[in-house]
Design a protein around this motif. Sequence first.
Motif, mmCIF file in Angstrom:
data_model
loop_
_atom_site.group_PDB
_atom_site.id
_atom_site.type_symbol
_atom_site.label_atom_id
_atom_site.label_comp_id
_atom_site.label_asym_id
_atom_site.label_seq_id
_atom_site.Cartn_x
_atom_site.Cartn_y
_atom_site.Cartn_z
ATOM 1 N N ASP A 74 1.342 -5.586 4.208
ATOM 2 C CA ASP A 74 0.321 -4.965 3.368
ATOM 3 C C ASP A 74 -1.030 -5.375 3.945
ATOM 4 O O ASP A 74 -1.283 -6.580 4.133
ATOM 5 C CB ASP A 74 0.418 -5.471 1.930
ATOM 6 C CG ASP A 74 1.640 -4.965 1.189
ATOM 7 O OD1 ASP A 74 2.492 -4.296 1.814
ATOM 8 O OD2 ASP A 74 1.749 -5.237 -0.019
ATOM 9 N N SER A 75 -1.903 -4.423 4.205
ATOM 10 C CA SER A 75 -3.139 -4.790 4.881
ATOM 11 C C SER A 75 -4.144 -3.648 4.863
ATOM 12 O O SER A 75 -3.851 -2.527 4.425
ATOM 13 C CB SER A 75 -2.856 -5.183 6.332
ATOM 14 O OG SER A 75 -2.293 -4.089 7.028
ATOM 15 N N LEU B 247 -5.018 -8.867 6.456
ATOM 16 C CA LEU B 247 -4.424 -9.210 5.176
ATOM 17 C C LEU B 247 -5.434 -10.032 4.380
ATOM 18 O O LEU B 247 -5.814 -11.126 4.784
ATOM 19 C CB LEU B 247 -3.145 -10.031 5.354
ATOM 20 C CG LEU B 247 -1.936 -9.344 5.988
ATOM 21 C CD1 LEU B 247 -2.064 -9.256 7.498
ATOM 22 C CD2 LEU B 247 -0.664 -10.101 5.623
ATOM 23 N N ASP C 13 -3.416 -9.835 -0.812
ATOM 24 C CA ASP C 13 -2.271 -9.083 -0.308
ATOM 25 C C ASP C 13 -0.977 -9.888 -0.336
ATOM 26 O O ASP C 13 -0.986 -11.118 -0.362
ATOM 27 C CB ASP C 13 -2.532 -8.612 1.129
ATOM 28 C CG ASP C 13 -3.484 -7.439 1.205
ATOM 29 O OD1 ASP C 13 -3.402 -6.559 0.336
ATOM 30 O OD2 ASP C 13 -4.323 -7.418 2.131
ATOM 31 N N TYR C 14 0.118 -9.165 -0.298
ATOM 32 C CA TYR C 14 1.449 -9.723 -0.028
ATOM 33 C C TYR C 14 1.394 -10.314 1.377
ATOM 34 O O TYR C 14 1.009 -9.644 2.336
ATOM 35 C CB TYR C 14 2.463 -8.584 -0.130
ATOM 36 C CG TYR C 14 3.853 -8.829 0.382
ATOM 37 C CD1 TYR C 14 4.656 -9.835 -0.147
ATOM 38 C CD2 TYR C 14 4.391 -8.002 1.378
ATOM 39 C CE1 TYR C 14 5.962 -10.020 0.320
ATOM 40 C CE2 TYR C 14 5.682 -8.175 1.839
ATOM 41 C CZ TYR C 14 6.461 -9.183 1.302
ATOM 42 O OH TYR C 14 7.746 -9.358 1.760
ATOM 43 N N GLY D 276 -4.422 -15.162 3.495
ATOM 44 C CA GLY D 276 -4.579 -13.916 4.231
ATOM 45 C C GLY D 276 -4.965 -14.152 5.678
ATOM 46 O O GLY D 276 -5.483 -15.204 6.030
ATOM 47 N N ASN E 191 -5.907 1.556 3.936
ATOM 48 C CA ASN E 191 -5.017 0.505 3.430
ATOM 49 C C ASN E 191 -3.584 0.966 3.637
ATOM 50 O O ASN E 191 -3.260 2.135 3.377
ATOM 51 C CB ASN E 191 -5.274 0.242 1.947
ATOM 52 C CG ASN E 191 -6.610 -0.422 1.704
ATOM 53 O OD1 ASN E 191 -6.871 -1.503 2.217
ATOM 54 N ND2 ASN E 191 -7.473 0.228 0.940
ATOM 55 N N LYS F 34 0.781 -0.242 3.457
ATOM 56 C CA LYS F 34 1.768 -1.111 2.827
ATOM 57 C C LYS F 34 2.919 -1.368 3.786
ATOM 58 O O LYS F 34 3.285 -0.487 4.580
ATOM 59 C CB LYS F 34 2.323 -0.456 1.557
ATOM 60 C CG LYS F 34 1.320 -0.347 0.416
ATOM 61 C CD LYS F 34 1.178 -1.665 -0.293
ATOM 62 C CE LYS F 34 0.430 -1.535 -1.602
ATOM 63 N NZ LYS F 34 0.327 -2.835 -2.293
#
Length: 272
Positions: A79-80, A129, A133-134, A240, A261, A263
């Motif tokens: 994700d980023s 990231l 984010d994840y 991140g 963005n 995912k």
Amino acid sequence: MSRHITSAISQCFGKFAKMEFPKPIQNFINRSYVNIMGLDMSEFHSPETYGTLNALFTRKLGEDRTYSLDSEDFISPCDSWISECGDLQEEYALQIKGMRYKSDELLGEHFSKEERDLVKDGTFVNFYLSPKDYHRYHMPTNLKVLKAVHIPGKFYPVNMPSLKKRVNLFIENERVVLLCETASGKRFYMVLVSALNVGVMQVSFEPKIKTDADALQSALFSYDNLYLNKGDDFGCFEMGSTIVILAQKDMLYLNIKAGENVKYGQTIAKLR
């Protein structure tokens, strides 16, 4: 090379993040982080289930996402936000618009000139990231890992203000470089780039890589039969940071652009 002040700051933050406080205090810390940073927890357990702030940072998905199983579809590893992407101009890629870096300097001295030249006039993608984010990263396609190189360095922030003002930011920061080969024989690099407060970059298939530690020299790891599949979780940033993909010419046809963005699991390119 001596350790930089940014390393000391990151190590201190890492120690705090890994501390397990009494439950009411830990719950307050976790909830505060979620609220302040704006984390979307809909795919994860509730903040109170994580025993440390680090556990919250490195959280795994409750259920894996679905993604294309088509062998030609190349998915986002994380994700980023895409800070830059496009074609390399010979060995130059963009850190951000108007600021270039050399791919061979990013990859380091443990790769031969022939290996570094693989990506000349190729394709690059910079994945940023953010702290919300994840933080885990996954393989973007079925591949074979040929080499991994750990390059100690600094821990400058990699957010937009830093990208704009510090030339060669990715090259100065600590990083882990993976040389990968697709099922069709095309080669590309995945570069994990550290940042301030990223105490550790985990690489699950190589426990000998110890980032943000006391190592002052680069280390090379080579593999003969290390195969990983699209979607495989192979580690995480503890906070991140950035991933850079450098692919050889005519390997990737991107369907994303700078400023988007993305995912993990989203198809971002076609393998040529």
